[in-house]
Design an enzyme around this catalytic site. Structure first.
Site, short mmCIF file in Angstrom:
data_model
loop_
_atom_site.label_atom_id
_atom_site.label_comp_id
_atom_site.label_asym_id
_atom_site.label_seq_id
_atom_site.Cartn_x
_atom_site.Cartn_y
_atom_site.Cartn_z
N PHE A 16 0.73 -1.27 -0.01
CA PHE A 16 -0.05 0.10 0.08
C PHE A 16 0.85 1.42 -0.18
CE2 PHE A 16 -4.54 1.05 0.66
CZ PHE A 16 -5.08 0.17 -0.04
N GLN A 51 -7.86 15.10 2.66
CA GLN A 51 -6.87 14.11 1.54
C GLN A 51 -7.73 14.17 0.35
OE1 GLN A 51 -6.41 9.74 2.67
NE2 GLN A 51 -4.35 10.78 2.59
N HIS A 54 -7.99 11.73 -2.68
CA HIS A 54 -7.47 10.20 -3.03
C HIS A 54 -7.18 10.49 -4.63
CE1 HIS A 54 -7.32 6.24 -3.88
NE2 HIS A 54 -7.40 5.96 -2.75
N LEU A 100 -14.64 5.94 -5.55
CA LEU A 100 -13.24 5.63 -5.31
C LEU A 100 -12.57 4.21 -6.19
CD1 LEU A 100 -10.99 6.44 -3.56
CD2 LEU A 100 -11.47 4.90 -2.07
N GLU A 137 -6.78 2.02 -3.49
CA GLU A 137 -5.28 1.91 -3.55
C GLU A 137 -5.05 0.77 -3.80
OE1 GLU A 137 -1.90 3.70 -0.78
OE2 GLU A 137 -3.55 4.87 -1.36
N ARG A 183 -0.54 9.50 -0.78
CA ARG A 183 -1.65 9.95 -1.50
C ARG A 183 -1.42 11.44 -1.74
NH1 ARG A 183 -6.48 6.83 1.60
NH2 ARG A 183 -6.20 4.89 0.61
N HIS A 221 -11.36 12.75 -0.26
CA HIS A 221 -11.63 11.35 0.26
C HIS A 221 -11.88 11.29 1.72
CE1 HIS A 221 -11.30 7.17 0.42
NE2 HIS A 221 -10.27 7.21 1.20
N ARG A 264 -2.70 11.21 5.63
CA ARG A 264 -2.94 9.79 6.08
C ARG A 264 -2.60 8.77 4.93
NH1 ARG A 264 -6.69 5.75 5.09
NH2 ARG A 264 -8.15 6.93 4.05
#
Length: 575
Positions: free
Chosen positions: A118, A231, A233, A243, A246, A277, A348, A389
């Site tokens: 990730f 944030q 995304h 979305l 990821e 991100r 996001h 994050r």
């Protein structure tokens, strides 16, 4: 008046995990969860990619210290490191606990929980259930609410936090079904109301993510922390904003521009598509700005880039990320096995929120605490995410801090009496507020004002920010806010009046949006998701500190509090 030992507002992961923990610690306690949707329709159910934990099932070199460092570096050194240490240390145990509750994680051939790569993580540590991880976890937690006898008020909207003399005493809520208003008093109140994606016009968040808990906290006179850190995304499906997890890049998908170039090599050569991100979102925005985006007809200069899965092959796509394939196929007619997906950044997640300590107790200031008031999950800011994050840390935060906050509440309410509350006063004020909205003779429909507000936030407080832009944005926001007393409702009824809910949510959006913009204007540096083109460098001397924003109708008052640095000294963030 309704009475419970504990009232939890929010039926998602953090709220449900806290309720389960309270019931486990003391089964005699009377616990209730209030949710404006059915709990299984909470936005946690949309979380796809997974949750990080150093289980070492795939990578024996991993450790909680490495997870903590990745998280702090990812946060651009704004995360509180004592809170991050707890997050990383407790991660393996909470994953095993979820497994014992019945969560169906994906498996390695030998039966152990599978772990994938990730963004921003230096090891393969993200545990997952295909690309429906939030769904898998939330279903089991909601089942456990029933098992432990937790009362669920589903489809009730909480209008107000009852806060008197620095003590949280309960909430005021109304039933969507029939408009019935109730005052609930409790020994402890917990907010787990999620994020505020609907402050913006394009978001991966559901329609319920309107920042109600944040707004109620702010209106009660308590601060909100680090609200400027919003944030984006990187891979929202164009043009719908839904979305694309990821996890797709974790499984090996490429980002390519109109020339077919894997452009991430120019922005984060060591991590490529698995950069954090904020970096990936800015990279996509730069490519689009430079004319290397793609038009729907395939020509250059358009508003999106491509996420390319074709080289992964049908079997891998359908076994590892089936839901993402399905979304692209259903919503924009793209078959990801043979065609690249059109993506661009979408709002996001909120890194900021209601300031709490590591036991979930809400802060009244830099050093004070509110008696009987707790928060966890996306609505809270214990600051494990700082300015940005890392993917797969949010489900983890919900479960680790939901559990910790539940344990703290179970201890807090022992030998405490129910507070005294003037039910009549709160009932009358709530009914007057509802009646005033129903009778308002305005000239604007709710969606006209809401869309103007969302467009303003998107235009003036997006990926790239400057003082001139945000100052203009604040003036426009204030103009739009003046239209709120001039909205009118067509539906005057009490049965399933969703228009009334939208009117109340609009007030929440306006409070939250103004706080975000004022906090962003005050932070004269670039850090994580907050990128100022007029202050393009991070400034640790002046801004290595948390924003504490106090709302009032007259404006936002900004103060600061220090960051807890216990393990890693801040240094330049490179990937």
């Amino acid at each position: 008046m309704l009475e419970h030992d504990v009232i939890i507002v929010g039926g998602g992961l953090a709220g449900c995990r806290a309720a389960v923990e309270i019931a486990r610690k003391d089964p005699s306690l009377n616990v209730a969860v209030v949710a404006k949707t059915h709990p299984i329709r909470s936005h946690s159910v949309a979380a796809q990619g997974g949750m990080a934990a150093s289980l070492k099932n795939v990578d024996s070199e991993d450790s909680w210290e490495a997870h903590a460092f990745d998280t702090v570096k990812g946060s651009d050194y704004l995360a509180d490191q004592d809170a991050v240490a707890i997050l990383a240390q407790e991660a393996p145990d909470v994953v095993i606990d979820l497994e014992h509750m019945g969560v169906l994680f994906s498996r390695l051939p030998d039966g152990r929980i599978a772990q994938r790569a990730f963004g921003g993580h230096s090891h393969n540590r993200t545990c997952y259930a295909a690309d429906k991880t939030g769904h898998a976890i939330l279903h089991e937690l909601v089942n456990n609410l029933r098992r432990y006898g937790v009362q669920v008020y589903q489809e009730w909207y909480v209008m107000r936090l009852i806060l008197e003399e620095g003590q949280a005493k309960g909430v005021v809520m109304f039933h969507l079904l029939d408009g019935h208003v109730e005052v609930v008093r409790a020994k402890a109140v917990m907010f787990a109301t999620g994020g505020y994606g609907r402050v913006y016009n394009t978001t991966s968040n559901d329609y319920a993510s309107s920042g109600d808990g944040l707004a109620m906290t702010a209106i009660a006179g308590l601060p909100l922390e680090d609200m400027e850190f919003v944030q984006f995304h990187p891979t929202g499906l164009y043009p719908v904003g839904v979305l694309i997890s990821e996890a797709v890049r974790g499984e090996g998908a490429y980002l390519i521009n109109s020339t077919g170039d894997r452009f991430m090599k120019n922005y984060a050569p060591s991590r490529m598509e698995l950069a954090p991100r904020d970096i990936t979102s800015r990279a996509i925005a730069y490519e689009i700005r430079a004319g290397r985006g793609v038009h729907p007809d395939g020509s250059a200069g358009g508003p999106f880039v491509y996420l390319d899965l074709r080289h992964m092959g049908k079997e891998k796509i359908m076994s590892r990320v089936p839901f993402c394939w399905e979304e692209a196929h259903r919503l924009v007619g793209v078959d990801a096995v043979t065609q690249p997906m059109p993506v661009r950044p979408t709002i996001h997640y909120c890194m900021g929120g209601i300031p709490v300590n590591t036991d979930g107790q809400v802060r009244s200031s830099g050093d004070g605490l509110v008696e009987g008031f707790f928060a966890a999950g996306e609505t809270a800011c214990v600051s494990v995410h700082g300015a940005n994050r890392l993917g797969s840390n949010s489900l983890l935060e919900c479960v680790v801090y939901g559990k910790r906050t539940g344990a703290a509440i179970a201890q807090f309410v022992q030998k405490r009496k129910l507070p005294s509350v003037d039910e009549e006063r709160y009932l009358n004020e709530a009914k007057e507020q509802i009646q005033a909205l129903l009778e308002q003779q305005g000239k604007y429909r709710i969606n006209q004002v809401r869309e103007a507000f969302q467009d303003c936030m998107t235009e003036y407080c997006g990926v790239f920010r400057t003082e001139a832009l945000m100052t203009e944005g604040l003036h426009k926001l204030q103009e739009i806010q003046q239209r709120y007393p001039q909205i009118y409702l067509d539906d005057k009824g009490s049965c399933w009046n969703t228009e009334l809910v939208e009117a109340l949510e609009l007030r929440s959006l306006m409070v939250v949006g103004q706080t975000i913009l004022a906090s962003a204007l005050n932070r004269q540096e670039s850090r994580g998701a907050h990128f100022r083109e007029d202050y393009s460098q991070r400034d640790d001397v002046n801004f290595l500190k948390h924003t504490m924003a106090y709302y009032s109708p007259a404006g936002i008052d900004i103060q600061y509090r220090p960051v807890a640095i216990t393990m890693f000294e801040p240094k330049e963030r490179k990937y």
